[in-house]
Design a protein around this motif. Structure first.
Motif, mmCIF file in Angstrom:
data_model
loop_
_atom_site.group_PDB
_atom_site.id
_atom_site.type_symbol
_atom_site.label_atom_id
_atom_site.label_comp_id
_atom_site.label_asym_id
_atom_site.label_seq_id
_atom_site.Cartn_x
_atom_site.Cartn_y
_atom_site.Cartn_z
ATOM 1 N N ASN A 179 -47.768 19.683 2.251
ATOM 2 C CA ASN A 179 -46.757 20.712 2.479
ATOM 3 C C ASN A 179 -47.303 21.810 3.383
ATOM 4 N N THR A 180 -46.392 22.599 3.926
ATOM 5 C CA THR A 180 -46.763 23.752 4.754
ATOM 6 C C THR A 180 -46.218 25.029 4.131
ATOM 7 N N ILE A 181 -47.030 26.064 4.143
ATOM 8 C CA ILE A 181 -46.556 27.416 3.847
ATOM 9 C C ILE A 181 -46.384 28.131 5.188
ATOM 10 N N ALA A 182 -45.195 28.684 5.402
ATOM 11 C CA ALA A 182 -44.922 29.439 6.627
ATOM 12 C C ALA A 182 -44.781 30.913 6.258
ATOM 13 N N PRO A 183 -45.830 31.697 6.453
ATOM 14 C CA PRO A 183 -45.762 33.117 6.086
ATOM 15 C C PRO A 183 -44.950 33.927 7.091
ATOM 16 N N GLY A 184 -44.385 35.023 6.581
ATOM 17 C CA GLY A 184 -43.847 36.055 7.462
ATOM 18 C C GLY A 184 -44.981 36.981 7.853
ATOM 19 N N ILE A 185 -44.680 38.249 8.033
ATOM 20 C CA ILE A 185 -45.727 39.226 8.350
ATOM 21 C C ILE A 185 -46.465 39.550 7.053
ATOM 22 N N ILE A 186 -47.751 39.261 7.021
ATOM 23 C CA ILE A 186 -48.566 39.452 5.827
ATOM 24 C C ILE A 186 -49.648 40.485 6.132
ATOM 25 N N ARG A 187 -49.882 41.377 5.197
ATOM 26 C CA ARG A 187 -50.928 42.377 5.381
ATOM 27 C C ARG A 187 -52.294 41.686 5.384
ATOM 28 N N SER A 188 -52.963 41.696 6.516
ATOM 29 C CA SER A 188 -54.260 41.044 6.646
ATOM 30 C C SER A 188 -54.959 41.582 7.899
ATOM 31 N N PRO A 189 -56.243 41.266 8.061
ATOM 32 C CA PRO A 189 -56.963 41.720 9.264
ATOM 33 C C PRO A 189 -56.368 41.202 10.570
ATOM 34 N N LEU A 190 -55.557 40.127 10.483
ATOM 35 C CA LEU A 190 -54.951 39.562 11.691
ATOM 36 C C LEU A 190 -54.112 40.596 12.429
ATOM 37 N N GLN A 191 -53.416 41.453 11.688
ATOM 38 C CA GLN A 191 -52.535 42.423 12.345
ATOM 39 C C GLN A 191 -53.322 43.313 13.311
ATOM 40 N N GLY A 192 -54.461 43.799 12.848
ATOM 41 C CA GLY A 192 -55.293 44.632 13.711
ATOM 42 C C GLY A 192 -55.815 43.886 14.919
ATOM 43 N N LYS A 193 -56.136 42.606 14.712
ATOM 44 C CA LYS A 193 -56.690 41.793 15.795
ATOM 45 C C LYS A 193 -55.686 41.583 16.917
ATOM 46 N N ILE A 194 -54.397 41.569 16.588
ATOM 47 C CA ILE A 194 -53.392 41.341 17.626
ATOM 48 C C ILE A 194 -52.763 42.654 18.100
ATOM 49 N N GLY A 195 -53.371 43.773 17.700
ATOM 50 C CA GLY A 195 -52.955 45.060 18.229
ATOM 51 C C GLY A 195 -51.880 45.789 17.444
ATOM 52 N N VAL A 196 -51.580 45.321 16.234
ATOM 53 C CA VAL A 196 -50.589 46.000 15.391
ATOM 54 C C VAL A 196 -51.328 46.989 14.497
ATOM 55 N N GLU A 197 -51.237 48.271 14.830
ATOM 56 C CA GLU A 197 -51.981 49.287 14.091
ATOM 57 C C GLU A 197 -51.348 49.588 12.732
ATOM 58 N N ASP A 198 -50.029 49.505 12.660
ATOM 59 C CA ASP A 198 -49.317 49.783 11.411
ATOM 60 C C ASP A 198 -48.467 48.576 11.047
ATOM 61 N N ALA A 199 -49.006 47.694 10.232
ATOM 62 C CA ALA A 199 -48.290 46.468 9.878
ATOM 63 C C ALA A 199 -46.973 46.765 9.176
ATOM 64 N N ASP A 200 -46.915 47.864 8.426
ATOM 65 C CA ASP A 200 -45.688 48.197 7.701
ATOM 66 C C ASP A 200 -44.535 48.537 8.647
ATOM 67 N N SER A 201 -44.863 48.827 9.896
ATOM 68 C CA SER A 201 -43.808 49.123 10.872
ATOM 69 C C SER A 201 -42.955 47.886 11.159
ATOM 70 N N LEU A 202 -43.449 46.717 10.765
ATOM 71 C CA LEU A 202 -42.726 45.462 10.989
ATOM 72 C C LEU A 202 -41.874 45.057 9.783
ATOM 73 N N ALA A 203 -41.794 45.937 8.797
ATOM 74 C CA ALA A 203 -41.061 45.616 7.570
ATOM 75 C C ALA A 203 -39.625 45.190 7.837
ATOM 76 N N GLY A 204 -38.996 45.783 8.841
ATOM 77 C CA GLY A 204 -37.599 45.495 9.135
ATOM 78 C C GLY A 204 -37.322 44.067 9.560
ATOM 79 N N LEU A 205 -38.351 43.308 9.901
ATOM 80 C CA LEU A 205 -38.162 41.890 10.235
ATOM 81 C C LEU A 205 -37.790 41.063 9.010
ATOM 82 N N HIS A 206 -37.980 41.640 7.815
ATOM 83 C CA HIS A 206 -37.722 40.924 6.572
ATOM 84 C C HIS A 206 -36.550 41.559 5.841
ATOM 85 N N LEU A 207 -35.708 40.737 5.243
ATOM 86 C CA LEU A 207 -34.562 41.265 4.506
ATOM 87 C C LEU A 207 -34.997 42.142 3.336
#
Length: 247
Positions: A179-207
């Motif tokens: 099986n596959t798990i397909a995550p949405g935006i998850i709080r992790s070090p990845l966000q910083g690596k791709i230049g997202v300083e405030d991961a919570d700013s992406l909250a609106g992408l989720h219902l």
């Protein structure tokens, strides 16, 4: 999952480390992997150097790494019950700027890593007539976003989604669930690596109007590891990311 053996790639930080913590706490035997030996060792120590865990550094895009992980699992814990193909790389880059080296990078780590490590564990799972492989994809495979161009990593993740279904078909007769798990935006070090300083700013992408936490992916992985009648599925753990939009 007590005394069952779980191999987790990309286990030195973020989601992978949280998955390792989750299984270790439930008395599973865990083999942790990462390409960075120092980070992997730190993660193992941060989890209190548990006796029901071991670690092995190595590049999963190399076939030999998967084989070494299986050998260590069998030597130390006598079985290979679950593989969680968590290791991966992801970063946005406009389509017209993508070079062949970019494609090679993502396909080597994301697809070849998942492919080769799965190849390494399946013979033992066939012997056991039981096993579970859990791949980590992304909701972006089915839910493209303008403003976040990521064709290079997404094509490799899309291939993982397809690989999941084919492996489920090919090895269902051996009682191997894939099986596959397909995550949405998850709080992790990845966000910083791709230049997202405030991961919570992406909250609106989720219902649910929040981003996910790494332990929520770990819970999904544990469910799939214990399930006996789910295979070939992609489970979105994404707070409604793929099913609708808030306006």
């Amino acid at each position: 999952m007590e005394n069952k053996t779980v191999i987790i790639t990309g286990a030195s930080s973020g989601i992978g480390k949280e998955i390792a913590k989750h299984f270790i706490a439930r008395k599973s035997n865990v083999i942790m992997n990462s390409s960075n030996k120092d980070n992997l060792k730190k993660a193992y120590k941060a989890l209190d150097s548990p006796l029901n865990a071991a670690y092995l550094a190595g590049d999963i895009s190399k076939q030999e790494t998967g084989q070494k992980l299986v050998a260590l699992a069998l030597e130390k814990f006598k079985s290979v019950d679950v593989l969680i193909n968590n290791a991966g790389v992801f970063s946005p880059k406009p389509f017209l700027d993508v070079k062949e080296t970019d494609l090679d990078f993502y396909w080597n780590v994301n697809l070849k890593g998942t492919y080769f490590t799965s190849q390494a564990v399946i013979p033992q799972m066939i012997k056991q007539q039981n096993g579970s492989i859990i791949n980590i994809g992304t909701v972006l495979v089915e839910h493209a976003i303008d403003g976040f161009p990521a064709t290079a990593p997404l094509t490799s993740k899309g291939a993982i989604h397809s690989l999941t279904r084919q492996l489920a078909a090919e090895f269902g007769k051996n009682n191997i669930k894939v099986n596959t798990i397909a995550p949405g935006i998850i709080r992790s070090p990845l966000q910083g690596k791709i230049g997202v300083e405030d991961a919570d700013s992406l909250a609106g992408l989720h219902l649910l109007n929040r981003i996910g936490e790494a332990n929520e992916i770990a819970e999904a992985a544990y469910y799939l590891a214990t399930s006996t009648f789910v295979t070939g599925e992609t489970i979105n753990v994404a707070g409604g990311h793929t099913v609708g939009h808030a306006i």
